[in-house]
Design a protein around this motif. Sequence first.
Motif, PDB file in Angstrom:
ATOM      1  N   ILE A  49       0.844  -1.204   0.000  1.00  0.00           N
ATOM      2  CA  ILE A  49       0.000   0.000   0.000  1.00  0.00           C
ATOM      3  C   ILE A  49       0.874   1.248   0.000  1.00  0.00           C
ATOM      4  O   ILE A  49       0.648   2.196  -0.758  1.00  0.00           O
ATOM      5  CB  ILE A  49      -0.940   0.010   1.221  1.00  0.00           C
ATOM      6  N   ARG A  50       1.916   1.251   0.851  1.00  0.00           N
ATOM      7  CA  ARG A  50       2.798   2.431   0.917  1.00  0.00           C
ATOM      8  C   ARG A  50       3.491   2.660  -0.417  1.00  0.00           C
ATOM      9  O   ARG A  50       3.639   3.808  -0.861  1.00  0.00           O
ATOM     10  CB  ARG A  50       3.823   2.249   2.038  1.00  0.00           C
ATOM     11  N   ARG A  51       3.948   1.589  -1.054  1.00  0.00           N
ATOM     12  CA  ARG A  51       4.640   1.746  -2.337  1.00  0.00           C
ATOM     13  C   ARG A  51       3.697   2.295  -3.407  1.00  0.00           C
ATOM     14  O   ARG A  51       4.073   3.155  -4.206  1.00  0.00           O
ATOM     15  CB  ARG A  51       5.232   0.404  -2.774  1.00  0.00           C
ATOM     16  N   ALA A  52       2.479   1.797  -3.421  1.00  0.00           N
ATOM     17  CA  ALA A  52       1.499   2.299  -4.383  1.00  0.00           C
ATOM     18  C   ALA A  52       1.168   3.764  -4.107  1.00  0.00           C
ATOM     19  O   ALA A  52       1.060   4.577  -5.038  1.00  0.00           O
ATOM     20  CB  ALA A  52       0.236   1.441  -4.325  1.00  0.00           C
ATOM     21  N   LEU A  53       1.027   4.126  -2.829  1.00  0.00           N
ATOM     22  CA  LEU A  53       0.755   5.518  -2.482  1.00  0.00           C
ATOM     23  C   LEU A  53       1.920   6.426  -2.860  1.00  0.00           C
ATOM     24  O   LEU A  53       1.714   7.583  -3.254  1.00  0.00           O
ATOM     25  CB  LEU A  53       0.456   5.638  -0.980  1.00  0.00           C
ATOM     26  N   ASP A  54       3.160   5.931  -2.754  1.00  0.00           N
ATOM     27  CA  ASP A  54       4.327   6.717  -3.168  1.00  0.00           C
ATOM     28  C   ASP A  54       4.231   7.088  -4.645  1.00  0.00           C
ATOM     29  O   ASP A  54       4.523   8.217  -5.045  1.00  0.00           O
ATOM     30  CB  ASP A  54       5.619   5.930  -2.918  1.00  0.00           C
ATOM     31  N   VAL A  55       3.836   6.107  -5.467  1.00  0.00           N
ATOM     32  CA  VAL A  55       3.699   6.362  -6.899  1.00  0.00           C
ATOM     33  C   VAL A  55       2.602   7.392  -7.148  1.00  0.00           C
ATOM     34  O   VAL A  55       2.781   8.356  -7.907  1.00  0.00           O
ATOM     35  CB  VAL A  55       3.394   5.050  -7.661  1.00  0.00           C
ATOM     36  N   LEU A  56       1.466   7.219  -6.504  1.00  0.00           N
ATOM     37  CA  LEU A  56       0.342   8.133  -6.704  1.00  0.00           C
ATOM     38  C   LEU A  56       0.666   9.550  -6.231  1.00  0.00           C
ATOM     39  O   LEU A  56       0.247  10.529  -6.850  1.00  0.00           O
ATOM     40  CB  LEU A  56      -0.892   7.599  -5.972  1.00  0.00           C
ATOM     41  N   GLU A  57       1.427   9.651  -5.149  1.00  0.00           N
ATOM     42  CA  GLU A  57       1.820  10.975  -4.667  1.00  0.00           C
ATOM     43  C   GLU A  57       2.754  11.655  -5.660  1.00  0.00           C
ATOM     44  O   GLU A  57       2.627  12.849  -5.940  1.00  0.00           O
ATOM     45  CB  GLU A  57       2.487  10.859  -3.299  1.00  0.00           C
ATOM     46  N   GLU A  58       3.695  10.885  -6.216  1.00  0.00           N
ATOM     47  CA  GLU A  58       4.624  11.457  -7.192  1.00  0.00           C
ATOM     48  C   GLU A  58       3.887  11.893  -8.450  1.00  0.00           C
ATOM     49  O   GLU A  58       4.237  12.892  -9.087  1.00  0.00           O
ATOM     50  CB  GLU A  58       5.698  10.418  -7.553  1.00  0.00           C
ATOM     51  N   GLU A  59       2.837  11.166  -8.805  1.00  0.00           N
ATOM     52  CA  GLU A  59       2.033  11.515  -9.976  1.00  0.00           C
ATOM     53  C   GLU A  59       1.123  12.720  -9.722  1.00  0.00           C
ATOM     54  O   GLU A  59       0.542  13.269 -10.658  1.00  0.00           O
ATOM     55  CB  GLU A  59       1.158  10.330 -10.387  1.00  0.00           C
ATOM     56  N   GLY A  60       0.994  13.107  -8.464  1.00  0.00           N
ATOM     57  CA  GLY A  60       0.116  14.224  -8.143  1.00  0.00           C
ATOM     58  C   GLY A  60      -1.340  13.831  -7.952  1.00  0.00           C
ATOM     59  O   GLY A  60      -2.222  14.688  -7.945  1.00  0.00           O
ATOM     60  N   ARG A  61      -1.606  12.521  -7.813  1.00  0.00           N
ATOM     61  CA  ARG A  61      -2.983  12.054  -7.630  1.00  0.00           C
ATOM     62  C   ARG A  61      -3.465  12.260  -6.189  1.00  0.00           C
ATOM     63  O   ARG A  61      -4.668  12.416  -5.958  1.00  0.00           O
ATOM     64  CB  ARG A  61      -3.091  10.558  -7.941  1.00  0.00           C
ATOM     65  N   ILE A  62      -2.513  12.206  -5.260  1.00  0.00           N
ATOM     66  CA  ILE A  62      -2.866  12.342  -3.851  1.00  0.00           C
ATOM     67  C   ILE A  62      -1.883  13.293  -3.182  1.00  0.00           C
ATOM     68  O   ILE A  62      -0.815  13.588  -3.732  1.00  0.00           O
ATOM     69  CB  ILE A  62      -2.837  10.981  -3.111  1.00  0.00           C
ATOM     70  N   THR A  70      -4.515  11.099   4.018  1.00  0.00           N
ATOM     71  CA  THR A  70      -4.160  11.145   2.600  1.00  0.00           C
ATOM     72  C   THR A  70      -5.386  11.585   1.810  1.00  0.00           C
ATOM     73  O   THR A  70      -6.473  11.037   1.977  1.00  0.00           O
ATOM     74  CB  THR A  70      -3.709   9.755   2.115  1.00  0.00           C
ATOM     75  N   PHE A  71      -5.197  12.595   0.948  1.00  0.00           N
ATOM     76  CA  PHE A  71      -6.314  13.199   0.237  1.00  0.00           C
ATOM     77  C   PHE A  71      -6.120  13.091  -1.267  1.00  0.00           C
ATOM     78  O   PHE A  71      -4.994  13.061  -1.770  1.00  0.00           O
ATOM     79  CB  PHE A  71      -6.459  14.677   0.625  1.00  0.00           C
ATOM     80  N   VAL A  72      -7.240  13.070  -1.980  1.00  0.00           N
ATOM     81  CA  VAL A  72      -7.211  12.983  -3.438  1.00  0.00           C
ATOM     82  C   VAL A  72      -6.735  14.313  -4.007  1.00  0.00           C
ATOM     83  O   VAL A  72      -7.167  15.386  -3.586  1.00  0.00           O
ATOM     84  CB  VAL A  72      -8.620  12.643  -3.986  1.00  0.00           C
ATOM     85  N   GLY A  73      -5.815  14.234  -4.989  1.00  0.00           N
ATOM     86  CA  GLY A  73      -5.291  15.429  -5.634  1.00  0.00           C
ATOM     87  C   GLY A  73      -6.241  15.961  -6.689  1.00  0.00           C
ATOM     88  O   GLY A  73      -7.356  15.454  -6.854  1.00  0.00           O
ATOM     89  N   PRO A  74      -5.811  16.964  -7.452  1.00  0.00           N
ATOM     90  CA  PRO A  74      -6.720  17.641  -8.386  1.00  0.00           C
ATOM     91  C   PRO A  74      -7.058  16.844  -9.628  1.00  0.00           C
ATOM     92  O   PRO A  74      -8.055  17.122 -10.276  1.00  0.00           O
ATOM     93  CB  PRO A  74      -5.945  18.912  -8.765  1.00  0.00           C
ATOM     94  N   ALA A  75      -6.224  15.866 -10.001  1.00  0.00           N
ATOM     95  CA  ALA A  75      -6.455  15.153 -11.259  1.00  0.00           C
ATOM     96  C   ALA A  75      -6.632  13.670 -10.996  1.00  0.00           C
ATOM     97  O   ALA A  75      -5.833  13.059 -10.308  1.00  0.00           O
ATOM     98  CB  ALA A  75      -5.282  15.369 -12.225  1.00  0.00           C
TER      99      ALA A  75
END
Length: 238
Positions: A49-62, A70-75
């Motif tokens: 879960i942490r690894r997947a969240l790291d990817v999503l954070e780098e993508e700007g999703r969260i 942890t909150f949903v990002g703009p896109a």
Amino acid sequence: MTDTTNSASSHSALEKLRQLIQQQEAQPASPLPTERELAERFCVGRREIRRALDVLEEEGRIWRKQGKGTFVGPAAPVQPLALHDLPQRSNLLEVMEARIQLEPGLARLAALRASGEQVALMQRLMERMQSIAPNDSDRHELWDSAFHRAIAEAAGNRLMLGLFDAVDAVRRDPGWQHLRVLARTTERLHSYDDHHQRLVQHIAKRQPQEAATAMREHLLALQQALIEALSGDKEELS
């Protein structure tokens, strides 16, 4: 837990989190469930879960706020096409043929359309890949997939992005993890880092033909590595 299981779990978590984010984008003020709750819901480990969240954070999703969640990002990402039985009806060499047809075009469009933020994301993803230990197959799979997806998103064509997601999902089938590991050597990883660097440079400089050529050369090198791995694997079994 084996590398194959780790990789499958991390990618499963990433895909399910993408779906959850898409469902929750209408309520950006509400935090996502905790890592423990997500792990229980998706039947994977908290590390995945942490690894997947790291990817999503780098993508700007969260985005994360300590003590808040942890909150949903703009896109929100495009929902991948659901083609669950394709791995059983295809193989890695067919996947590479599809990628060679699709991804150079995506790179060309990205060079024409990528925003500064999208180029910066590609750069960050590339740098993260370069810092991964050669034997960490799980992270290589996650971040390489995220890098190529960033290029696909920057192309600005939702249908082509959906096709990319479908092909990428087939590529990551855990049944083929063994061959992907065999094809991944330290020397090849350094070569792929060079390919990625050229790709980002051409996209940043608005050089569509050069970006398409660099992507094609990269994928042809990957294809050759898989052919050699497949040949060596067959020799060991004979």
